[in-house]
Enzyme design. Structure first.
Site, mmCIF file in Angstrom:
data_model
loop_
_atom_site.group_PDB
_atom_site.id
_atom_site.type_symbol
_atom_site.label_atom_id
_atom_site.label_comp_id
_atom_site.label_asym_id
_atom_site.label_seq_id
_atom_site.Cartn_x
_atom_site.Cartn_y
_atom_site.Cartn_z
ATOM 1 N N GLY A 128 16.875 -13.118 36.633
ATOM 2 C CA GLY A 128 18.092 -13.245 36.815
ATOM 3 C C GLY A 128 18.746 -14.827 36.276
ATOM 4 O O GLY A 128 19.641 -14.398 36.049
ATOM 5 N N HIS A 177 32.686 -3.899 -10.256
ATOM 6 C CA HIS A 177 34.051 -4.623 -10.338
ATOM 7 C C HIS A 177 34.704 -4.472 -9.833
ATOM 8 O O HIS A 177 35.649 -5.220 -9.596
ATOM 9 C CB HIS A 177 34.124 -5.831 -11.859
ATOM 10 C CG HIS A 177 32.280 -5.985 -12.232
ATOM 11 N ND1 HIS A 177 31.690 -4.864 -12.980
ATOM 12 C CD2 HIS A 177 31.679 -7.012 -11.842
ATOM 13 C CE1 HIS A 177 30.799 -5.291 -12.909
ATOM 14 N NE2 HIS A 177 30.592 -6.624 -13.174
ATOM 15 N N HIS A 231 27.417 -10.273 -7.064
ATOM 16 C CA HIS A 231 26.922 -9.728 -7.307
ATOM 17 C C HIS A 231 24.818 -9.482 -6.233
ATOM 18 O O HIS A 231 24.130 -9.278 -5.990
ATOM 19 C CB HIS A 231 25.835 -8.615 -8.392
ATOM 20 C CG HIS A 231 27.041 -7.938 -9.588
ATOM 21 N ND1 HIS A 231 28.034 -7.441 -8.661
ATOM 22 C CD2 HIS A 231 27.722 -8.196 -10.705
ATOM 23 C CE1 HIS A 231 28.923 -7.287 -9.614
ATOM 24 N NE2 HIS A 231 28.894 -8.120 -10.657
#
Length: 577
Positions: free
Chosen positions: A487, A223, A61
């Site tokens: 660029g 769970h 968790h």
């Protein structure tokens, strides 16, 4: 079905390695040797005379619960195996360490799951038998079941709010019995409900449940325990509305009573695998839904706070607050997983800052100058040739890119034609180039648009005082250098620069040539551009999208270079006329 792969060293050691990783990453944390227990590393200086807070539960968790250890929150956390309650021996060892470290009492904060209640309860009774002042609060914030079973409502992400409220009270020096009473009262004002789009899997095991493609499950546990309903995946707005409606439905015995005018803290919790973008969209939807009900959202936590491994889903937690509860929520903490939230109330504030007004362009107020008629002819000529060559440029680009080079140039050609019909042409050339740069930026798009915009923006200032040959030479040089600088390409990389740079090199002669020689120099520059564009047939692309394509497939000239040559040719044609 295969066991899902995870980036671990060992299924057996993953919890221990994860705890060590957390501690190694945070100087304020330490491990209790021989146990899966994380404690504050500065206990001896902090908890004397104050209540220590201990929480925990199964791993998987994260960042709960060890991520909430720190000044103003938990003193320690006990971890079990993945989705398994920690053993009573480790809970007791943590309690005794905190008590002997000088705590005036120890409060256990436990989610309402049977295993956690049993194992933390065993440790509590054993600690009391040794004279420890210890108590427990159970968090049961799940709003899923209209008729909860005897086991009661599950403990979910609302537990994190309890960590924070209890931690602030402990930091203030409140006694154990007062903290317990106030926290138990706070739990009555918290509700959580989640939804999942995919299951999770414990390391080394198959997925915890199955969800058919395109379906979601409402109200499942952290769970993977079953929820209350499965349905087709809906939009974020619809899902949020469903969650909040169910959470606050008075016919639901697990509901959170919520009325217009109530102040709430909202937590939008990522259960593991949603992207940050998705969570932000859900956050917007949740705040909007609550505000439509007249609820004042004073704080929002958005992110991963109590996860379920890699479950693709989210939960919403609401906590009703008054000013005192909000002060406790806002109190400072050093817990690494607690977000750095603003203390400004969110509902009712202005979300937007108005942009500064765009600088007025010369074409808004200028009079056309002596060059305006010539400029109009030049621009009309450029637009005409770009529109004529749209399909040719697209065909060249299909071999090297996404086939839209001609269409992109046609966009700006049409935009310039529209601009010529609705705007005055500035008499001063620096403003003309600035206006065209803005037009390209807004209407052309793509990398070509960005490069042309850079060229025009960098060239414009050099024509502010003069527009003679020397000024034009400086302007063209500055524009080309800007394209190269931002660029990242150079001549020889098979880009538009292979046509532009040779032409600009020739045009540098304008700085010393007499005015009657300028057309001849431009003629020579056009020829150089043509040769440069043609030479790209034999060059290896080292910049732009074409650089990802094998050289043997690039047998045509670069479309960007061909477009530059065409533009210069159009300018020459108009000036000759």
């Amino acid at each position: 079905m295969e066991v899902r792969r995870k980036l671990l060293n060992s299924v057996e050691k993953c919890v221990d390695e994860a705890l060590e990783g957390l501690v190694r990453s945070n100087g304020g944390l330490a491990l209790l040797r021989g146990h899966r227990v994380v404690l504050r590393s500065d206990l001896e200086n902090i908890i004397k005379g104050k209540v220590a807070l201990l929480s925990g539960g199964g791993s998987g968790h994260e960042p709960a619960h060890a991520g909430y250890i720190g000044m103003g929150m938990l003193s320690g956390a006990v971890a079990g195996a993945v989705f398994a309650s920690p053993p009573p021996g480790s809970v007791l060892a943590a309690i005794l360490t905190l008590w002997k470290g000088g705590a005036s009492g120890v409060l256990l904060i436990v989610k309402n799951y049977t295993g956690d209640r049993l194992n933390f309860g065993i440790a509590l009774e054993q600690a009391r038998s040794q004279g420890v002042q210890v108590d427990m609060v159970i968090v049961a914030d799940d709003c899923a079941f209209a008729q909860p079973s005897k086991a009661g409502r599950r403990g979910l992400c609302g537990t994190v709010f309890i960590h924070k409220i209890a931690g602030a009270l402990a930091e203030k020096g409140c006694p154990l019995d007062e903290i317990v009473a106030r926290v138990n009262e706070a739990t009555k004002n918290i509700g959580t409900l989640g939804v999942s789009l995919s299951p999770c899997s414990v390391p080394g095991c198959l997925q915890s449940f199955q969800l058919p493609p395109g379906e979601m499950e409402l109200g499942l546990g952290i769970h993977g325990e079953p929820g209350i309903k499965r349905s087709k995946v809906a939009s974020a707005d619809e899902v949020v509305k469903t969650l909040i409606s169910h959470m606050t439905d008075s016919s639901n015995k697990s509901h959170l009573s919520l009325k217009s005018g109530d102040k709430v803290v909202l937590c939008v919790n990522n259960l593991g695998a949603l992207s940050c973008l998705e969570i932000a969209v859900v956050s917007k939807a949740a705040v909007h839904c609550l505000e439509q009900r007249g609820v004042l959202v004073v704080r929002v936590m958005s992110g991963s706070f109590m996860t379920s491994l890699e479950m693709a889903g989210m939960s919403l937690t609401l906590m009703k607050v008054d000013e005192e509860m909000l002060r406790l929520f806002d109190a400072k903490t050093t817990a690494p997983a607690w977000p750095n939230l603003s203390t400004a109330s969110l509902s009712g504030r202005n979300l937007f800052i108005e942009p500064e007004e765009k600088l007025a362009t010369a074409s808004d107020s200028c009079n056309e100058g002596s060059l305006s008629s010539v400029i109009r002819l030049v621009l009309e000529s450029v637009c005409k040739i770009l529109l004529q060559q749209q399909e040719e440029l697209n065909a060249l680009d299909r071999a090297a890119g996404d086939g839209d080079c001609g269409s992109t140039h046609a966009l700006i050609a049409n935009a310039i034609q529209e601009w010529l019909q609705t705007s005055k042409i500035p008499g001063n050339l620096d403003q003309l180039l600035a206006d065209l740069a803005l037009l390209v930026q807004e209407r052309m798009g793509g990398s070509s648009g960005a490069l042309y915009c850079l060229f025009l923006s960098a060239a414009a200032p050099h024509l502010k005082q003069n527009c003679d040959g020397a000024a034009w030479a400086k302007a063209l040089h500055a524009g080309t250098e800007a394209m190269k600088r931002y660029g990242g390409a150079e001549p020889g990389d098979r880009t538009m620069l292979d046509a532009l740079c040779p032409a600009v090199e020739e045009l540098m002669k304008l700085s010393t040539a007499p005015p009657d020689g300028h057309i001849a120099i431009l003629q020579s520059a056009v020829e150089k551009a043509d040769l440069g564009a043609e030479s790209t047939r034999n060059l290896t692309a080292r910049a732009g999208r074409a650089s990802y394509i094998a050289s043997e497939h690039l047998t045509q000239p670069d479309p960007g270079a061909v477009a530059v040559a065409a533009i210069l040719k159009a300018i020459l044609s108009a000036l000759k006329a």
